[in-house]
Write an enzyme that holds these catalytic residues in place. Structure first.
Site, mmCIF file in Angstrom:
data_model
loop_
_atom_site.group_PDB
_atom_site.id
_atom_site.type_symbol
_atom_site.label_atom_id
_atom_site.label_comp_id
_atom_site.label_asym_id
_atom_site.label_seq_id
_atom_site.Cartn_x
_atom_site.Cartn_y
_atom_site.Cartn_z
ATOM 1 C CG ASP A 1 -0.226 -0.037 2.535
ATOM 2 O OD1 ASP A 1 0.971 -0.380 2.556
ATOM 3 O OD2 ASP A 1 -0.861 0.272 3.560
ATOM 4 C CD GLU A 2 4.571 2.622 3.251
ATOM 5 O OE1 GLU A 2 4.916 3.816 3.291
ATOM 6 O OE2 GLU A 2 4.575 1.869 4.245
#
Length: 362
Positions: free
Chosen positions: A110-111
């Site tokens: 997610d990043e």
């Protein structure tokens, strides 16, 4: 140590999805929207893998024991994790990044860091690129992302937290040093609790305190990290965005509120750690051949048990099998277990897929 005047100004974006796992669950199940949601299991030994913003208002956060989360938020809704779905969404997001730059360094599902100094769109303003990327992520996935924009990785990461959720912030070369000086060292990305405590014992509470320390002092107390901290205190971080990096190892561990004494609770608490390290390898297209189990007992003594297989583990189920084989012989334990960890090493890059259109859907 280079100063800002001798360092080329880069344009780095850190994109961080907002409450990623929980947001995916709320997206896919309308009945969960606007409600406090925890991804994980409500079992006595369960742990929260992710929490929605509605749940965070009650103090619920990732890695929190499920019983504690339930106590803080009696209406909390637990949803089992669906990592195959999260990986598929992460791939959609990665494809959006690739429209703008080939310099993408994923940190997790997610990043990621993006270097857009010289980007594929020919856009000069990094903030405009971040707005476009966040808009496309929303359009394609229905999910919100936050972003930080700066001239180095450290400050881009710090900036992405400033206007969460669904926002972005910029830290310019002019403002960077002052921003760091005002920042408590415990909030520095990359400074863990143990290092922060050591800094506090040395009288270092803020970036300004850190800046006062000479390089020799920081090297004496923090070894190879000394020059890195010396630079951060001045707003300098020369690390490159490395899309092809292969770490020597990747691991995750969890300390428990109550000691574990039997196999089943231990295996249950290891599952989110297994999923975390496997997810990192998946998103970075890395294979692993060595699995290490870390066990810390109530008296703080610890052991490790490892197993190396001939070729990279093909699936998460294979990793689960190896962890189970390593875990079983330590039961019954000589003392209660306060911490468990899983790490993968002997990492290698999986065969790259040269043509994006040939990539199999996750």
């Amino acid at each position: 140590m280079n100063d800002l005047s001798s360092t080329p100004v880069r344009k780095i974006i850190h994109v961080d999805m907002d409450a990623f796992y929980a947001s995916v669950e709320q997206r896919d199940n309308p009945q969960l929207r606007c409600k406090p949601v925890a991804v994980g299991y409500a079992a006595v030994r369960g742990v929260v893998a992710a929490a929605s913003y509605e749940a965070r208002k009650f103090g619920v956060h990732s890695a929190m024991p499920s019983v504690t989360a339930r106590r803080k938020c009696p209406d909390l809704i637990f949803v089992p994790p669906r990592f195959d779905v999260y990986r598929a969404v992460s791939q959609q997001i990665r494809e959006i990044f690739a429209e703008y730059t080939a310099l993408i360094e994923p940190l997790s599902l997610d990043e990621a860091y993006l270097d857009v100094t010289h980007n594929l769109k020919g856009m000069e303003i990094a903030t405009a690129i971040a707005v476009e990327i966040r808009g496309k992520i929303k359009q394609v996935t229905g999910l919100n992302a936050s972003a930080g924009i700066s001239y180095n990785k450290f400050l881009a990461k710090m900036a992405s937290d400033l206007n969460k959720p669904n926002g972005q912030a910029v830290i310019t070369p002019k403002n960077g040093p002052a921003f760091v000086e005002a920042l408590p060292v415990k909030k520095f990305h990359g400074v863990g609790p143990a290092t922060a405590e050591k800094m506090h014992r040395l009288g270092i509470e803020t970036g300004a305190d850190l800046k006062e320390q000479p390089l020799d002092f920081l090297t004496q107390h923090f070894g190879k990290s000394g020059p890195y901290f010396y630079g951060l205190a001045r707003g300098v971080d020369n690390r490159q965005v490395k899309p092809d990096r292969v770490r020597k190892s990747v691991g995750a561990e969890d300390t428990f509120a109550e000691d574990i004494h039997s196999y089943e609770p231990a295996r249950e608490r290891l599952q989110p750690l297994i999923e975390k390290v496997w997810g990192y390898c998946e998103v970075n297209e890395i294979g692993a051949k060595t699995v290490t189990l870390k066990v810390k007992y109530a008296d703080f003594t610890q052991i490790t048990r490892s197993r190396t297989v001939p070729s990279a583990l093909p699936a998460i189920t294979d990793l689960e099998d190896v962890v189970a084989l390593l875990l079983a012989p330590i039961f019954p334990p000589r003392k209660g277990i306060r911490l468990l960890g899983v790490s993968l090493s002997s990492l290698e890059r999986r065969a790259p897929v040269m043509q994006p259109q040939l990539r199999l859907a996750l």
